[in-house]
Scaffold this motif. Sequence first.
Motif, PDB file in Angstrom:
ATOM      1  N   SER B  40       0.835  -1.194   0.000  1.00  0.00           N
ATOM      2  CA  SER B  40       0.000   0.000   0.000  1.00  0.00           C
ATOM      3  C   SER B  40       0.875   1.251   0.000  1.00  0.00           C
ATOM      4  N   GLY B  41       0.504   2.200  -0.827  1.00  0.00           N
ATOM      5  CA  GLY B  41       1.252   3.450  -0.888  1.00  0.00           C
ATOM      6  C   GLY B  41       2.443   3.411  -1.820  1.00  0.00           C
ATOM      7  N   LYS B  44       0.815   2.370  -7.025  1.00  0.00           N
ATOM      8  CA  LYS B  44       0.146   1.598  -8.083  1.00  0.00           C
ATOM      9  C   LYS B  44      -1.032   2.381  -8.666  1.00  0.00           C
ATOM     10  N   SER B  45      -1.886   2.884  -7.775  1.00  0.00           N
ATOM     11  CA  SER B  45      -3.041   3.652  -8.255  1.00  0.00           C
ATOM     12  C   SER B  45      -2.585   4.896  -9.004  1.00  0.00           C
ATOM     13  N   THR B  46      -1.582   5.552  -8.466  1.00  0.00           N
ATOM     14  CA  THR B  46      -1.085   6.769  -9.111  1.00  0.00           C
ATOM     15  C   THR B  46      -0.612   6.455 -10.525  1.00  0.00           C
TER      16      THR B  46
HETATM   17  N1  LIG Z   1      -3.524  13.689  -4.856  1.00  0.00           N
HETATM   18  C1  LIG Z   1      -2.529  13.347  -4.017  1.00  0.00           C
HETATM   19  N2  LIG Z   1      -1.884  14.279  -3.297  1.00  0.00           N
HETATM   20  C2  LIG Z   1      -0.867  13.955  -2.471  1.00  0.00           C
HETATM   21  N3  LIG Z   1      -0.452  12.697  -2.266  1.00  0.00           N
HETATM   22  C3  LIG Z   1      -1.065  11.703  -2.946  1.00  0.00           C
HETATM   23  C4  LIG Z   1      -2.128  11.975  -3.850  1.00  0.00           C
HETATM   24  N4  LIG Z   1      -2.542  10.800  -4.384  1.00  0.00           N
HETATM   25  C5  LIG Z   1      -1.756   9.851  -3.829  1.00  0.00           C
HETATM   26  N5  LIG Z   1      -0.877  10.386  -2.972  1.00  0.00           N
HETATM   27  C6  LIG Z   1       0.136   9.655  -2.200  1.00  0.00           C
HETATM   28  O1  LIG Z   1       0.833   8.844  -3.096  1.00  0.00           O
HETATM   29  C7  LIG Z   1       1.223   7.638  -2.473  1.00  0.00           C
HETATM   30  C8  LIG Z   1       0.883   6.476  -3.379  1.00  0.00           C
HETATM   31  O2  LIG Z   1      -0.516   6.400  -3.488  1.00  0.00           O
HETATM   32  P1  LIG Z   1      -1.221   5.305  -4.373  1.00  0.00           P
HETATM   33  O3  LIG Z   1      -2.677   5.479  -4.162  1.00  0.00           O
HETATM   34  O4  LIG Z   1      -0.730   5.388  -5.753  1.00  0.00           O
HETATM   35  O5  LIG Z   1      -0.728   3.962  -3.708  1.00  0.00           O
HETATM   36  P2  LIG Z   1      -1.206   2.487  -3.981  1.00  0.00           P
HETATM   37  O6  LIG Z   1      -0.003   1.712  -4.325  1.00  0.00           O
HETATM   38  O7  LIG Z   1      -2.313   2.484  -4.934  1.00  0.00           O
HETATM   39  O8  LIG Z   1      -1.712   2.037  -2.557  1.00  0.00           O
HETATM   40  P3  LIG Z   1      -2.996   1.173  -2.151  1.00  0.00           P
HETATM   41  O9  LIG Z   1      -2.586  -0.252  -2.267  1.00  0.00           O
HETATM   42  O10 LIG Z   1      -3.223   1.584  -0.729  1.00  0.00           O
HETATM   43  O11 LIG Z   1      -4.097   1.568  -3.047  1.00  0.00           O
HETATM   44  C9  LIG Z   1       0.534   7.588  -1.128  1.00  0.00           C
HETATM   45  O12 LIG Z   1       1.468   7.835  -0.137  1.00  0.00           O
HETATM   46  C10 LIG Z   1      -0.480   8.715  -1.198  1.00  0.00           C
HETATM   47  O13 LIG Z   1      -0.613   9.319   0.054  1.00  0.00           O
END
Ligand SMILES: Nc1ncnc2c1ncn2[C@@H]1O[C@H](COP(=O)(O)OP(=O)(O)OP(=O)(O)O)[C@@H](O)[C@H]1O
Lengths: 318, 255
Positions: B40-41, B44-46
């Motif tokens: 998590s974090g 991936k989503s980004t």
């Molecule tokens: N709009 C935003 N502004 C600031 N920080 C952000 C924003 N969107 C995401 N983040 C930060 O970017 C990091 C990665 O987020 P992301 O959602 O891409 O992770 P992830 O791998 O999808 O995690 P998860 O498995 O929890 O969904 C996180 O620390 C989050 O706090």
Amino acid sequence: MTTRTPEPQENGLVIVPARYLGRWIAAVAVVGILLMLIYSMFANERFHWDVVGEYLFAAPVMAGLGRTLMLTAISMLIGIVLGIVVAVCRLSANPILSTAAWAYSWFFRGTPLMVQLLFWFFLAALIPNIGLGIPFGPQLLSIDTNSVISPFTAALLGLSLNEGAYMGEIVRSGIRSIAAGQTEAAKAIGMSRLQTMRRVILPQAMRVIIPPTGNETIGMLKYTSLVIVIGYSELLTSVSIIYSRNFQTIPLLIVAAIWYLAVTAVLSVGQYFVERHFERGFTPIKGKKPAAPAASATGPVTGPTPAPSIEPELEPSK
Amino acid sequence: MNEPVLRAHNVRKSFGHLEILKGITLEVQAGQVACLLGPSGSGKSTFLRCINHLEKISDGEMWVHGDRIGYRRAGNKLHELKENETAKQRASVGMVFQQFNLFPHRTALENVIEGPTIVQRKSRAKAMAEGMELLDRVGLADKYQHYPSQLSGGQQQRVAIARALALKPKLMLFDEPTSALDPELVGEVLEVMTSLAASGMTMIVVTHEMGFAKEVGDVVHFMADGQLVESGSPRQVLEDPREPRTQAFLSKVLA
Ligand SMILES: Nc1ncnc2c1ncn2[C@@H]1O[C@H](COP(=O)(O)OP(=O)(O)OP(=O)(O)O)[C@@H](O)[C@H]1O
Ligand SMILES: [Mg+2]
């Protein structure tokens, strides 16, 4: 309110509904007080119900009512459109737009409506000519302000610009109540910002926007009576002209009150239907299991007729 | 004709001073199912959101089917595309969200035909016929008149998949499509995705479903801390990871 005699359950036990003695006492008391009030009003000769009857449909009253309705309708219409524009500007990423929208709300919410009405009415004295041109450059078009600002236009300007400021806040709160995921989903299927606003955000925001807008409309109905200060005559002005001549002040005020109440009743009914329209899809509370509505009762619209029941069993169709 | 469906080159993304993606280079070939794993974090989503420009990349380059995402190149300059131009690009990439994000004021069928009628300006009749076919494909033809609030989570997610497919995308992005579902509903959504993969759709799937990654995935990419740590076949990455970070993550997830 079920008053049928309790029937024994399968297990032989009888369910006795809870009784609320307090509710009954309160209900009786309220109905009693209400009846007394109505009786004393109708039995009291000084209310002059005959005069009320005489003037209820009198021509000047009708004309005043018509103008009140027109002023309310047009001002609300402009106010709502302005409100949407102001709200969208407020939420815009462009700092100039959002500041301008904020300043507009600040100014028109922060000054008394009566001052605004007088201001518009006396606009001609302040700015004798309304011109269209380039700042510090040539004048392209110029009109005499007095010729455009009649009591009616001044009333309309004052009421609708004031309303726009309040509606802006209402619409903004509606837009903000919609989860960001909706905008993302709309973007993800390629919708433009305008399409997203019109097709996804506003229709949902309406649920939040309608009730306070109903308040605003009913408020507007009565605020229109303020235009008396600039000499435009609506319902309340019309009856005041009559009672200043015949001194039947109370009966004529009752005439006005009856009409305001009647219009408010009609508006409330209208609001109910508008609310119901935008409630589409929201009525059943999000539950785990679908309530299986009467969807299959009516046949499919067009296109391939679905098999009666295809349950989550998957066959790739190609 | 070996243009990959997705080509990401050294993609970086920062929010303020915080660098979330630290140079991702990755290709997804036509018909491939790429699974993205990571703690998590890890971003991936980004990364997914950058692919259809819901998020603007800070540095690097990205192409979908040879089209540069978000920019137009003229000489040695990159011109940022206007909002409405990126909106068009987005239509060729379908996206399925963790929270479904169906339009609650529209029925299942109306959700599906919204893109085709409003964005692609197809006739309503044609869009409805195709929409019914898609709903049939996800097993929900009989629910076409239901509102999202009248559907279970699994059914909503299947409608969301149909809605994304309605635009005939070249690439489908799934961001943890089953994470918000009750365990007994996960299967029906994975089934739909499996059959979609079998039909040849190119897919990028962020998931914690190791079984799906192993059986349906063609490649698995492991991400941590905004970097691509390890890529390979599902068997190699999931059963015999080389990198210590991958090993640590898998031992936690599979424990
Ligand atoms: N709009 C935003 N502004 C600031 N920080 C952000 C924003 N969107 C995401 N983040 C930060 O970017 C990091 C990665 O987020 P992301 O959602 O891409 O992770 P992830 O791998 O999808 O995690 P998860 O498995 O929890 O969904 C996180 O620390 C989050 O706090
Ligand atoms: Mg995520």
